[in-house]
Write a protein that holds these residues in place. Structure first.
Motif, PDB file in Angstrom:
ATOM      1  N   GLU A   1       0.721  -1.120   0.001  1.00 48.12           N
ATOM      2  CA  GLU A   1       0.063   0.168   0.057  1.00 48.12           C
ATOM      3  C   GLU A   1       0.766   1.139   0.076  1.00 48.12           C
ATOM      4  O   GLU A   1       1.754   1.120   0.628  1.00 48.12           O
ATOM      5  CB  GLU A   1      -1.062   0.004   1.265  1.00 48.12           C
ATOM      6  CG  GLU A   1      -1.973  -1.155   1.541  1.00 48.12           C
ATOM      7  CD  GLU A   1      -2.723  -1.012   2.474  1.00 48.12           C
ATOM      8  OE1 GLU A   1      -2.601  -0.148   3.271  1.00 48.12           O
ATOM      9  OE2 GLU A   1      -3.573  -1.866   2.687  1.00 48.12           O
ATOM     10  N   GLN A   2       0.348   2.318  -0.765  1.00 51.86           N
ATOM     11  CA  GLN A   2       1.262   3.235  -0.576  1.00 51.86           C
ATOM     12  C   GLN A   2       0.362   4.630  -0.779  1.00 51.86           C
ATOM     13  O   GLN A   2      -0.656   4.924  -1.470  1.00 51.86           O
ATOM     14  CB  GLN A   2       2.090   3.595  -1.775  1.00 51.86           C
ATOM     15  CG  GLN A   2       2.960   4.726  -2.279  1.00 51.86           C
ATOM     16  CD  GLN A   2       3.885   4.772  -3.167  1.00 51.86           C
ATOM     17  OE1 GLN A   2       4.851   4.187  -3.243  1.00 51.86           O
ATOM     18  NE2 GLN A   2       3.334   5.483  -4.208  1.00 51.86           N
TER      19      GLN A   2
ATOM     20  N   LYS B   1       3.875   0.406   2.681  1.00 50.72           N
ATOM     21  CA  LYS B   1       3.930  -0.762   3.486  1.00 50.72           C
ATOM     22  C   LYS B   1       3.967  -1.850   2.533  1.00 50.72           C
ATOM     23  O   LYS B   1       2.908  -1.862   1.556  1.00 50.72           O
ATOM     24  CB  LYS B   1       2.509  -0.997   4.397  1.00 50.72           C
ATOM     25  CG  LYS B   1       2.678   0.125   5.297  1.00 50.72           C
ATOM     26  CD  LYS B   1       1.260   0.227   6.386  1.00 50.72           C
ATOM     27  CE  LYS B   1       0.025   0.072   5.778  1.00 50.72           C
ATOM     28  NZ  LYS B   1      -1.048  -0.053   6.613  1.00 50.72           N
ATOM     29  N   ILE B   2       4.977  -2.912   2.608  1.00 53.49           N
ATOM     30  CA  ILE B   2       5.088  -3.994   1.555  1.00 53.49           C
ATOM     31  C   ILE B   2       4.990  -4.976   2.474  1.00 53.49           C
ATOM     32  O   ILE B   2       5.742  -5.511   3.519  1.00 53.49           O
ATOM     33  CB  ILE B   2       6.445  -3.772   1.085  1.00 53.49           C
ATOM     34  CG1 ILE B   2       6.316  -2.571   0.426  1.00 53.49           C
ATOM     35  CG2 ILE B   2       6.831  -5.022   0.135  1.00 53.49           C
ATOM     36  CD1 ILE B   2       7.661  -2.025  -0.324  1.00 53.49           C
ATOM     37  N   ALA B   3       4.340  -6.244   1.970  1.00 54.18           N
ATOM     38  CA  ALA B   3       4.435  -7.666   2.412  1.00 54.18           C
ATOM     39  C   ALA B   3       5.017  -8.468   1.291  1.00 54.18           C
ATOM     40  O   ALA B   3       4.487  -8.608   0.330  1.00 54.18           O
ATOM     41  CB  ALA B   3       2.785  -8.119   2.755  1.00 54.18           C
TER      42      ALA B   3
ATOM     43  N   GLY C   1      -6.579  -8.528   1.101  1.00 56.80           N
ATOM     44  CA  GLY C   1      -5.754  -7.744   2.152  1.00 56.80           C
ATOM     45  C   GLY C   1      -4.644  -8.356   2.876  1.00 56.80           C
ATOM     46  O   GLY C   1      -4.714  -9.512   2.822  1.00 56.80           O
ATOM     47  N   CYS C   2      -3.913  -7.849   3.508  1.00 54.30           N
ATOM     48  CA  CYS C   2      -2.686  -8.323   4.263  1.00 54.30           C
ATOM     49  C   CYS C   2      -2.918  -7.987   5.762  1.00 54.30           C
ATOM     50  O   CYS C   2      -3.335  -7.306   6.259  1.00 54.30           O
ATOM     51  CB  CYS C   2      -1.517  -7.510   3.884  1.00 54.30           C
ATOM     52  SG  CYS C   2      -1.148  -7.491   2.096  1.00 54.30           S
ATOM     53  N   ALA C   3      -2.586  -9.407   6.298  1.00 57.81           N
ATOM     54  CA  ALA C   3      -2.510  -9.493   7.979  1.00 57.81           C
ATOM     55  C   ALA C   3      -1.556  -8.587   8.610  1.00 57.81           C
ATOM     56  O   ALA C   3      -1.501  -8.138   9.686  1.00 57.81           O
ATOM     57  CB  ALA C   3      -2.802 -10.786   8.272  1.00 57.81           C
ATOM     58  N   ALA C   4      -0.399  -8.586   8.044  1.00 59.55           N
ATOM     59  CA  ALA C   4       0.843  -8.120   8.385  1.00 59.55           C
ATOM     60  C   ALA C   4       1.901  -7.362   7.193  1.00 59.55           C
ATOM     61  O   ALA C   4       1.684  -7.978   6.039  1.00 59.55           O
ATOM     62  CB  ALA C   4       1.831  -8.945   9.189  1.00 59.55           C
ATOM     63  N   TYR C   5       2.726  -6.904   7.610  1.00 64.58           N
ATOM     64  CA  TYR C   5       3.810  -6.176   6.405  1.00 64.58           C
ATOM     65  C   TYR C   5       4.992  -6.492   6.969  1.00 64.58           C
ATOM     66  O   TYR C   5       5.327  -6.306   8.264  1.00 64.58           O
ATOM     67  CB  TYR C   5       3.639  -4.943   6.129  1.00 64.58           C
ATOM     68  CG  TYR C   5       2.212  -4.480   5.584  1.00 64.58           C
ATOM     69  CD1 TYR C   5       1.995  -4.585   4.258  1.00 64.58           C
ATOM     70  CD2 TYR C   5       1.021  -4.373   6.531  1.00 64.58           C
ATOM     71  CE1 TYR C   5       0.681  -4.251   3.613  1.00 64.58           C
ATOM     72  CE2 TYR C   5      -0.298  -3.939   5.920  1.00 64.58           C
ATOM     73  CZ  TYR C   5      -0.173  -4.108   4.487  1.00 64.58           C
ATOM     74  OH  TYR C   5      -1.609  -3.750   3.968  1.00 64.58           O
ATOM     75  N   ASP C   6       6.103  -6.843   6.054  1.00 57.52           N
ATOM     76  CA  ASP C   6       7.528  -7.097   6.630  1.00 57.52           C
ATOM     77  C   ASP C   6       8.259  -5.676   6.292  1.00 57.52           C
ATOM     78  O   ASP C   6       9.597  -5.792   6.886  1.00 57.52           O
ATOM     79  CB  ASP C   6       8.121  -8.206   6.163  1.00 57.52           C
ATOM     80  CG  ASP C   6       8.225  -8.161   4.559  1.00 57.52           C
ATOM     81  OD1 ASP C   6       7.223  -7.968   3.957  1.00 57.52           O
ATOM     82  OD2 ASP C   6       9.401  -8.174   4.079  1.00 57.52           O
ATOM     83  N   PHE C   7       7.587  -4.837   6.064  1.00 56.46           N
ATOM     84  CA  PHE C   7       8.604  -3.485   5.522  1.00 56.46           C
ATOM     85  C   PHE C   7       7.427  -2.157   5.498  1.00 56.46           C
ATOM     86  O   PHE C   7       6.560  -2.302   4.810  1.00 56.46           O
ATOM     87  CB  PHE C   7       9.142  -3.667   4.188  1.00 56.46           C
ATOM     88  CG  PHE C   7       9.996  -2.358   3.826  1.00 56.46           C
ATOM     89  CD1 PHE C   7      11.345  -2.304   4.339  1.00 56.46           C
ATOM     90  CD2 PHE C   7       9.409  -1.538   2.964  1.00 56.46           C
ATOM     91  CE1 PHE C   7      12.114  -0.967   3.817  1.00 56.46           C
ATOM     92  CE2 PHE C   7      10.186  -0.421   2.705  1.00 56.46           C
ATOM     93  CZ  PHE C   7      11.504  -0.169   3.022  1.00 56.46           C
TER      94      PHE C   7
END
Length: 762
Positions: free
Chosen positions: A425-426, A461-463, A474-480
């Motif tokens: 997401e940005q 935010k990047i997964a 959608g994403c549950a978490a992001y690593d960056f």
């Protein structure tokens, strides 16, 4: 030294130019035909390249540009931007192919080779003053236009927003008081049918309206030998565009343009060009990787031709692509006494959504399929003033742009056993302030001074895809997670010399700026750690450009030539490296790869050989070299002279073309117009490691149209790509496990197409 066939082509080209030049020099050229395509194509085109209050004639503007009016686009049977891809020197306007309707534009060797929406395009597309924030949803169908301008880059002053390669400016037809309407119907031999119409006129006192509708039903063109489908690549698209103009008073006007459209299509049509079986090392140990034809035969597909001269594909997943967009563009113009100028404000909003599934391995087996979605919303405003103070013409303004992007991608690998999803997401905002002054030093010389200050901020935010933190909901978490800002000042200094009424010379130096960014498709796995690579942030790219040009009308306007020579240096070039990855299919690494120099020249010419015969010619040459490489480009583990000697991607050295247009007057029966165009583009590397290549292409088009004496309609027969040339949207290398040596994802464009078109105006 070139091949004999290439030398023959160059010789024939030079011969044609020599004949035309001698004919013109003899003076045996009568006046223009009163009507017909010859006079239409020789008409002076109005452009907005300098954002003056009123449009200017292209021949009088000191910029390198190719422009077409709406009538000229119809005469050339222009369906979409891609239809113009081979008609201009040093320009490529093509669909990347990975995700349909996604631009892969390149001008003078500067372009991108990815469908990742977080990557800013180098060639900006502007529709009625609105910048399109992503390259997705750009290669849409065109109808009822006022014109198109393709401005060579960088255009970092008046247009800004990262257009280091150039700008494509699309102007839709505006409402007028006089009633007019038109209907267009066309059909091709593969049942690609277009039905479109527009109606225009006064609605009330001081209010004009225009309504444009367009529908395209493409039944498909390609043969998929895996499914037995002879009509792969079908699509169904439409848009509706209402617009209104309101004369608020004698000095103020409000123009509102709206558009809503949708495209439903098959997924990408692509080949896998792997040709030789091999042994490869995987996490499970050494494995035998069959070639693409052996793969196909193993799954019941025999006699598949996957060579560069074939349009056959063998995909088990034909997929789909759905795009939908809505936009509103409001333009307010107010004439003011201050400098006898005009204040213009353009407020624009756009939403774009896309979802699709593509067969990336391009084989009759599930080794790499991708399901992706894009959601983008943007809002922008530009407020500017244009006027004149004595000898100085001034254009100045402020610009603001904001967009939100969400991208999600699922990869289905290893015969469907592995399913991993990631994305990003940005939030993105841009601010700019600009001014350009064109100062008349005397009647012949004009000095241009200008500059733009730009500031951009991106929160991302990047997964990473291999971590599988996401679903397509959608994403549950992001690593960056990261936030960065970039800014730059891009000046311009130019000098224009009007030698005579028909001749101008110009030169300028300017800079361009492209902000840094993030990679939503972080998919590669580091073999030494077994974990995804850490997402990288690219730094801003800066470009310095020097250009000399000349625009000349000869022989009372019967011969028109535009030429330019340019020298560009690019620091911290941003690139999208496509690398085969044995664990996830393809890793795309986005980073600053090199400093480079690109230089070249281009020439466009049109000449009336007789009253009813027009000759067109264009040629472009681009040469580029890396001055310094900032990392390992070819993947051999070291940074050395081999990397420095690689060719710059998307840089085709030679582009050229010739064409003839002839109007045959039939007296009271009307007229017959014939057109033929031949265009050539050299082969060019697609990937940074130069393993992926875009083919050399010779493109031959024609049309024959009849118009009765009343001029109420035109019926035409047309043909495109008559030599049935195979062209690619991209050529991305896959790991050998997905098709052997040379395994690739190679989306295809259509081959030979012939059709009929009826254009009726009343």
């Amino acid at each position: 030294m070139g091949s004999p066939s290439r030398l023959k082509q160059h010789t024939a080209l030079l011969s044609a130019c020599s004949v035309a030049t001698l004919w013109l020099a003899s003076g045996a050229i009568p006046s223009f035909a009163a009507e017909g395509s010859v006079s239409t194509l020789m008409e002076e085109v109005q452009v907005t390249a300098r954002k003056r209050a009123d449009a200017e004639i292209l021949q009088e503007v000191p910029v390198a540009a190719t422009a077409y009016s709406g009538d000229q686009l119809e005469a050339l049977h222009t369906k979409d931007l891609q239809s113009l891809s081979f008609k201009m020197p040093n320009v490529q306007l093509e669909d990347v192919g990975t995700v349909k309707n996604t631009a892969n534009f390149t001008v003078r060797g500067l372009g991108i080779n990815s469908s990742i929406p977080s990557i800013d395009p180098t060639v900006g597309v502007f529709v009625d003053g609105m910048y399109l924030g992503v390259n997705a949803g750009v290669v849409t169908d065109l109808f009822d236009l006022e014109g198109i301008e393709v401005l060579r880059g960088p255009q970092g002053l008046l247009f800004g927003r990262n257009v280091t390669g150039g700008a494509v400016v699309i102007k839709t037809a505006r409402p007028t008081e006089e009633f007019s309407s038109r209907v267009k119907v066309s059909v091709t031999d593969n049942l690609d049918t277009v039905t479109a119409g527009s109606i225009n006129g006064a609605i009330a006192d001081s209010v004009n309206g225009r309504l444009t509708v367009y529908y395209n039903d493409d039944r498909g063109w390609f043969e998929n030998v895996a499914t037995g489908n002879d009509n792969a690549g079908a699509s169904d698209s439409w848009f509706i565009r209402p617009s209104f103009s309101i004369q608020l008073d004698e000095t103020a006007e409000l123009l509102v343009r709206m558009e809503h459209g949708r495209m439903d299509s098959d997924g990408v049509v692509a080949q896998n060009r792997g040709y030789e079986s091999t042994m490869v090392q995987t996490l499970e140990g050494p494995q035998f990787a069959p070639s693409a034809p052996i793969f196909a035969a193993a799954f019941g597909v025999d006699d598949w031709d996957n060579g560069k001269d074939s349009f056959e594909v063998a995909q088990d997943e034909e997929g789909y692509q759905k795009d939908e967009w809505s936009q509103i563009i409001t333009e307010f113009n107010k004439d003011v006494a201050f400098g006898d100028g005009t204040i213009t404000n353009i407020l624009a909003w756009r939403e774009y959504e896309a979802r699709g599934i593509g067969d990336i391995d391009s084989l009759p087996v599930t080794l790499f399929h991708a399901d992706s979605s894009v959601d983008q919303s943007q809002l922008s405003n530009e407020l500017r003033y244009a006027g004149r103070f004595g000898r100085t013409a001034l254009t100045t303004g402020v610009y603001w742009f904001s967009q939100d992007i969400t991208y999600l991608e699922n990869r289905l690998l290893e015969f469907g056993q592995t399913s991993i999803t990631g994305g990003g997401e940005q939030d993105h905002s841009t601010y700019g302030i600009f001014a350009q002054a064109d100062i008349d030093l005397n009647e012949a010389w004009v000095l241009t001074l200008g500059g733009r200050y730009s500031s951009e901020e991106k929160d991302a935010k990047i997964a990473s895809i291999p971590l599988n933190f996401c679903t397509l909901d959608g994403c549950a978490a992001y690593d960056f997670e990261d936030s960065q800002s970039w800014n730059a000042f891009t000046p311009k200094v130019g000098l224009q010399w009007t030698v005579s009424e028909d001749t101008q010379l110009y030169t300028f130096w300017t800079k361009g700026f492209r902000s840094g960014g993030y990679n939503f498709r972080n998919a590669g796995i580091n073999p030494s750690t077994g974990r995804p690579y850490t997402p990288q942030v690219t730094d801003q790219e800066e470009q310095s450009s020097f250009e000399i040009g000349a625009k000349v009308d000869w022989l009372d306007g019967r011969l028109r030539t535009n030429m330019a020579v340019f020298h560009n240096t690019i620091d911290d070039m941003q690139r999208e490296e496509n690398l085969p990855d044995p664990f996830t299919g393809v890793a795309q690494i986005i980073r600053n790869t090199a400093d480079a120099t690109i230089r070249g020249a281009e020439l466009e010419a049109m000449a009336v050989l007789t009253e009813n015969l027009l000759f067109t010619f264009n040629v472009g040459y681009v040469d580029g070299d890396y001055d310094k490489v900032l990392g390992d480009l070819n993947g051999d583990g070291v940074v050395d002279g081999t990397d420095l000697g690689l060719e710059i991607p998307r840089l085709a050295p030679w582009t050229y073309g010739v064409g003839f247009v002839h109007d045959l007057q039939l007296g009271t029966y009307g007229s017959l117009t014939s057109r033929v165009n031949f265009n050539h583009r050299d082969a060019a590397p697609y990937t940074d490691d130069n393993r992926g290549m875009l083919s050399e292409v010779d493109m031959l088009d024609f049309s024959i149209g009849y118009t009765p004496d009343s001029g109420s309609f035109t019926v035409s027969m047309f043909g495109k790509n008559m030599l049935d040339e195979v062209t690619e949207g991209n050529n991305t290398q896959l790991p050998p496990i997905m098709g052997g040596v040379g395994a690739s994802f190679t989306p295809l464009n259509k081959g030979r197409v012939m059709g009929l078109e009826l254009l009726y105006e009343f």
